[in-house]
Each structure stands twice: as C-alpha cells, then as structure tokens.
Write a protein that holds these residues in place. Structure first.
Motif, PDB file in Angstrom:
ATOM      1  N   SER A   1       0.843  -1.185   0.000  1.00 20.80           N
ATOM      2  CA  SER A   1       0.000   0.000   0.000  1.00 20.80           C
ATOM      3  C   SER A   1       0.884   1.242   0.000  1.00 20.80           C
ATOM      4  CB  SER A   1      -0.904  -0.002   1.237  1.00 20.80           C
ATOM      5  OG  SER A   1      -0.141   0.340   2.389  1.00 20.80           O
ATOM      6  N   PRO A   2       0.300   2.424  -0.208  1.00 15.99           N
ATOM      7  CA  PRO A   2       1.107   3.649  -0.222  1.00 15.99           C
ATOM      8  C   PRO A   2       1.910   3.897   1.058  1.00 15.99           C
ATOM      9  CG  PRO A   2      -1.018   4.069  -1.208  1.00 15.99           C
ATOM     10  CD  PRO A   2      -1.092   2.684  -0.634  1.00 15.99           C
TER      11      PRO A   2
ATOM     12  N   HIS B   1      -8.188   0.147  -1.420  1.00 15.68           N
ATOM     13  CA  HIS B   1      -8.792  -0.460  -0.244  1.00 15.68           C
ATOM     14  C   HIS B   1     -10.042  -1.271  -0.593  1.00 15.68           C
ATOM     15  CE1 HIS B   1      -6.746   2.750   2.508  1.00 15.68           C
ATOM     16  NE2 HIS B   1      -5.936   1.767   2.152  1.00 15.68           N
TER      17      HIS B   1
ATOM     18  N   ALA C   1      -5.573   3.935  -2.789  1.00 12.39           N
ATOM     19  CA  ALA C   1      -4.840   2.893  -2.070  1.00 12.39           C
ATOM     20  C   ALA C   1      -5.408   1.500  -2.306  1.00 12.39           C
ATOM     21  CB  ALA C   1      -4.839   3.205  -0.576  1.00 12.39           C
TER      22      ALA C   1
ATOM     23  N   GLN D   1      -6.642   0.749   7.248  1.00  9.43           N
ATOM     24  CA  GLN D   1      -6.997   1.419   6.003  1.00  9.43           C
ATOM     25  C   GLN D   1      -7.489   2.829   6.265  1.00  9.43           C
ATOM     26  OE1 GLN D   1      -9.779  -1.652   4.956  1.00  9.43           O
ATOM     27  NE2 GLN D   1      -8.490  -2.409   3.303  1.00  9.43           N
TER      28      GLN D   1
ATOM     29  N   MET E   1      -3.143  10.045   3.610  1.00 10.07           N
ATOM     30  CA  MET E   1      -3.162  10.347   2.176  1.00 10.07           C
ATOM     31  C   MET E   1      -4.124  11.483   1.868  1.00 10.07           C
ATOM     32  SD  MET E   1      -3.125   6.496   0.597  1.00 10.07           S
ATOM     33  CE  MET E   1      -3.249   7.126  -1.100  1.00 10.07           C
TER      34      MET E   1
ATOM     35  N   GLU F   1      -4.563   5.045   7.031  1.00 10.74           N
ATOM     36  CA  GLU F   1      -3.839   5.288   5.788  1.00 10.74           C
ATOM     37  C   GLU F   1      -4.546   6.354   4.948  1.00 10.74           C
ATOM     38  OE1 GLU F   1      -1.333   2.182   3.351  1.00 10.74           O
ATOM     39  OE2 GLU F   1      -3.472   1.892   2.937  1.00 10.74           O
TER      40      GLU F   1
END
Length: 266
Positions: free
Chosen positions: A22-23, A133, A131, A186, A193, A189
């Motif tokens: 993931s990023p 998700h 991302a 998630q 982002m 994250e």
C-alpha cells in the motif's frame, strides 16, 4: 464434480492474487484487476443512484462538486473522469468508489461546515480508492469463504463453466464488497493520504482536526456512520496533527495558484 469445480475456482482466485504494498507500506493481497474493480464500482454506484434520493439543491450540489473537482484535479491520472452525486439524506457520510465515483450525503454538510472540512472527508474517501482499499476488502471477502458460497449456489443452479461462476463472484462484490466498511489500518492510511490530497488542492489541512472534532460530537456516543470502524477520535486527531508539518508546504504552494473558492451561493 461440484466440489472439484469449486476447488478449481478458489484455486484460480489464489493464483490470481497479487501481493503488493500500500502507499504506506502495508502488504495487500489483491485478487481483482483495475478493470474489474471499476466494473464493481460502476455497478454499485448505479444501484445507489436508483435506490437513494438525489439532492435537487443546485447550490449544495455545485458546492460539493467544486470541492471534489479541486481534489481530483491533483491526481496523477487526469484521464479518469469523476462523477459526483449529492444524496439527500441525514446520514453524516460520504464515499468514493473505483472507476471515478464520489457520493456525499447532505447530512455531512451540517458537520463539515466549510470547504476545507468537506475537503478533508472527500480527500479521505478518494484516498481509499487510490490505495485500492476496495480491492483489498473484496479480496478478503472472497478469501474468507463468501466467494465459495456464491460459487456453490451458481454451480447448483446452472452447472456451467467458470465464466458464469466468476461473474457470480463479481456480482457479489458489486453488491457488498466495494462498500464494505474499511478496517482501522486502512482508515488511518486514508487519513494521511487525504491530508496530502487536500493540501495539494489548496484546502487548509488544519481544518482536518476541527472536522474530526465535529465528527466526534455528531450523533452522540456512537458518532456518525462514517466513523463506525475508524480509529479513536483522540488517536486520529493526534495522527493528523503530527502530519500537518509535512503537508503545510504543499498547501502554501497551492495557495499561490488561482483557486476557485467553494461556497454555497444562493
């Protein structure tokens, strides 16, 4: 024979599984291609537009579109066109789906009280798409048995080849997979982002802290639906505050450009 075909289908899912990062460096297991996820997103969004009331308030709709367009204008892939719909509902919620679809509920506008706070939410939701998700969630569902159940039903009903079974699984993803609640990793994250996205679009990242304070107050102890699986309010705010120094230069640079201010003009 039925069990054999189900085993073949599950094996094909596992063979097609891609392990990626993931990023922020998390390991993700992804079963579906971008094209498949876009199909799921389009199917889900069309179903929601049929089932839910779309707002006829042009001022609010233009306002939401303004914020969303500034966010999406910062994305690397400008070939992707984003559809934005404002749904008439008291729900304090928003979402984004693969394939360029953003949904916002009018109830959110009572909590996100200015363009910067609304950009916090939209940036966060777009980050979920970037991302992958949704793909991660659908893949988890398939790998934990839902895909096998759907395949078994389809086999019993038709006895046909893998294509139909695969589409049955894809249909399941369109119904529940893409819009499943995300996990806390998630969500965290997407927070980080999203902070960067809003800063690049010229929205003040400091507003993210006030937005989540507003969210924490909304809906009593349970909070709004948008927060159902999110990190604790205190933890989230700490993470956002710690990320501000990193993104403020992006915000300062963006503010040097000529930006459209997003307002509800009546």
């Amino acid at each position: 024979m039925k069990r054999l075909l189900v085993s073949v289908l599950v094996s094909s899912f596992l063979v097609g599984c891609v392990a990626t990062k993931s990023p922020t460096g998390r390991t993700q297991a992804l079963l579906f291609s971008d094209a498949q996820m876009q199909q799921m997103g389009a199917q889900s969004f069309e179903a929601m537009k049929k089932d839910q009331k779309i707002s006829q308030d042009k001022a609010k709709t233009n306002y939401v579109n303004c914020v969303a367009q500034r966010i999406t204008a910062t994305l690397p892939d400008q070939s992707q066109k984003w559809e934005v719909v404002l749904f008439e509902s008291d729900s304090v919620n928003a979402f984004a789906l693969p394939g360029g679809h953003i949904g916002v509920y009018t109830g959110l506008l009572n909590v996100a009280t200015n363009q910067d706070q609304l950009a916090t939410v939209i940036g966060h939701e777009v980050a979920h798409v970037l991302a992958q998700h949704g793909n991660e969630q659908v893949s988890r569902q398939q790998l934990t048995g839902i895909g096998m159940q759907v395949a078994d039903v389809a086999l019993g009903a038709s006895g046909v080849a893998n294509k139909d079974l695969y589409m049955a699984g894809l249909g399941l993803g369109a119904q529940i997979g893409v819009i499943l609640p995300f996990g806390r990793d998630q969500e965290s994250e997407a927070d980080i982002m999203g902070l960067e996205l809003m800063a690049k679009a010229g929205f003040d990242p400091n507003a993210s802290v006030q937005l989540w304070k507003n969210m924490a107050k909304a809906g009593g102890k349970q909070g709004p639906e948008l927060l159902s699986t999110h990190p604790s309010h205190g933890h989230r705010i700490e993470d956002l505050q710690s990320g501000l120094n990193k993104v403020m230069p992006l915000y300062t640079q963006a503010r040097k450009q000529s930006l459209t201010e997003c307002k509800i003009n009546r």
